[in-house]
Design a protein around this motif. Structure first.
Motif, short mmCIF file in Angstrom:
data_model
loop_
_atom_site.label_atom_id
_atom_site.label_comp_id
_atom_site.label_asym_id
_atom_site.label_seq_id
_atom_site.Cartn_x
_atom_site.Cartn_y
_atom_site.Cartn_z
N LEU A 98 38.73 42.17 52.20
CA LEU A 98 39.32 41.74 50.80
C LEU A 98 40.40 40.43 51.66
CD1 LEU A 98 39.58 45.51 49.37
CD2 LEU A 98 38.31 43.19 48.86
N ALA B 124 45.13 43.05 44.84
CA ALA B 124 45.12 45.18 44.18
C ALA B 124 46.28 45.17 43.41
CB ALA B 124 44.66 45.20 44.80
N LYS C 255 42.87 38.51 49.16
CA LYS C 255 43.15 39.05 47.06
C LYS C 255 44.47 40.04 46.77
CE LYS C 255 38.28 39.42 46.90
NZ LYS C 255 38.05 38.77 46.02
N ALA D 86 44.13 43.26 51.53
CA ALA D 86 44.67 42.55 50.75
C ALA D 86 45.78 42.86 50.58
CB ALA D 86 43.48 43.77 49.64
N ALA E 134 35.26 46.60 45.00
CA ALA E 134 35.93 45.31 44.63
C ALA E 134 36.49 44.76 45.27
CB ALA E 134 37.63 46.56 45.43
N ILE F 31 41.88 42.50 42.19
CA ILE F 31 41.26 43.83 41.42
C ILE F 31 42.32 44.94 41.02
CG2 ILE F 31 40.51 45.75 42.80
CD1 ILE F 31 40.21 44.08 45.72
N VAL G 198 48.66 44.90 48.20
CA VAL G 198 48.23 45.98 47.75
C VAL G 198 49.27 46.14 46.99
CG1 VAL G 198 47.36 48.75 47.76
CG2 VAL G 198 46.47 46.67 48.55
N SER H 289 37.03 38.97 40.51
CA SER H 289 37.69 39.54 40.27
C SER H 289 36.95 40.92 39.72
CB SER H 289 38.47 39.88 38.75
OG SER H 289 39.61 38.17 39.02
N PHE I 57 41.71 49.26 51.15
CA PHE I 57 42.65 48.02 51.09
C PHE I 57 43.55 46.43 51.54
CE2 PHE I 57 41.22 48.34 46.16
CZ PHE I 57 40.25 48.63 45.98
#
Length: 281
Positions: free
Chosen positions: A3, A8, A6, A30, A251, A91, A32, A151, A25
């Motif tokens: 991820l 989220a 990204k 990611a 995701a 996400i 997060v 997404s 995640f």
């Protein structure tokens, strides 16, 4: 780093399934945003992950955000904050939910149901998901121009959204609504050419803190778990990571061609409990 780069948002991330999803995640790269209504527990969970992430190399710092998913103004504030800081969202995991047994006072069977309790469960479980999807679409629809990257909205429903639950009618109804709304969102985004996928996950017999009051303590708890496990074809209860790994797949870009599905994680319960292996003496 499945991820990487990204952003989220995970609702109900203070404990249980939400916390496990947020943690994996972060581990997979990611940025997060933890959210919950329990600010102390949510911030503590976020802090714990930020300590762990230093062992994981390139993972980004997590942050905590107060978010009552049943409150539209909370979603509007979250949308603006995410847009300002991250310019969008990649996400969303709509995980926050309640059974209603601890949070309301009324009966939950169809004959005696209390309407205030019925509405409270739906406000959190169904309205919260609808508001989350609305905010996510606004934050996601201009996010990606890469056909190999899009997404993802992931709505945590339940096995209870696929079958009747006589003593938890509100919970079952709300989770069935999540199941159907996920498909509507998936088709809406596809028809409008948005690079947004939407899927639902349906856990059952997953051991989380939500079970604590029902299982008791000590020997009684162990016996209760054994009784529940007898009706599960695989013979045991699942854990939060079983759901977290499934969420990670939906995701990630590995599932870029997957939208509108319902993924059941229940040890085979809905496949037919009569298939449970005979217990040896």
């Amino acid at each position: 780093m499945r991820l990487l780069n990204k952003v989220a948002l995970v609702t109900g991330a203070a404990q249980g399934i939400g916390k496990a999803i947020a943690e994996i995640f972060v581990k997979e790269g990611a940025t997060v945003i933890f959210s919950d209504i329990n600010d102390d527990k949510g911030q503590r969970a976020c802090n714990d992950i930020n300590i762990k992430r230093q062992q994981w190399g390139e993972s980004k710092p997590a942050q905590y955000m107060h978010l009552d998913v049943s409150n539209e103004s909370d979603w509007q504030q979250a949308e603006q904050a995410i847009k300002q800081k991250y310019q969008g969202l990649d996400i969303l995991v709509n995980n926050a939910g309640i059974t209603g047994f601890l949070e309301t006072t009324g009966a939950h069977d169809p004959e005696h149901l209390d309407m205030a309790s019925w509405r409270k469960v739906h406000q959190v479980n169904l309205d919260g998901v609808a508001l989350g999807c609305k905010a996510a679409i606004a934050l996601m629809k201009n996010r990606s121009t890469d056909k190999n990257s899009n997404s993802s909205i992931i709505n945590i429903s339940s096995r209870s959204g696929m079958v009747g639950i006589p003593l938890a009618a509100a919970y079952a109804s709300s989770k069935a609504g999540v199941r159907n709304h996920s498909k509507s969102v998936a088709l809406y985004c596809a028809q409008n050419g948005y690079d947004i996928r939407c899927n639902s996950i349906h856990p059952a017999a997953i051991y989380t803190p939500m079970w604590d009051t029902m299982l008791g303590e000590g020997d009684a708890r162990e016996e209760a778990i054994k009784v529940i496990s007898k009706d599960i074809p695989l013979g045991y209860m699942g854990d939060v990571m079983d759901v977290a790994y499934a969420t990670l797949y939906l995701a990630s870009d590995e599932s870029k061609y997957v939208t509108g599905i319902e993924l059941t994680i229940d040890g085979g319960i809905l496949a037919g409990s009569t298939a449970t292996p005979a217990q040896s003496d």
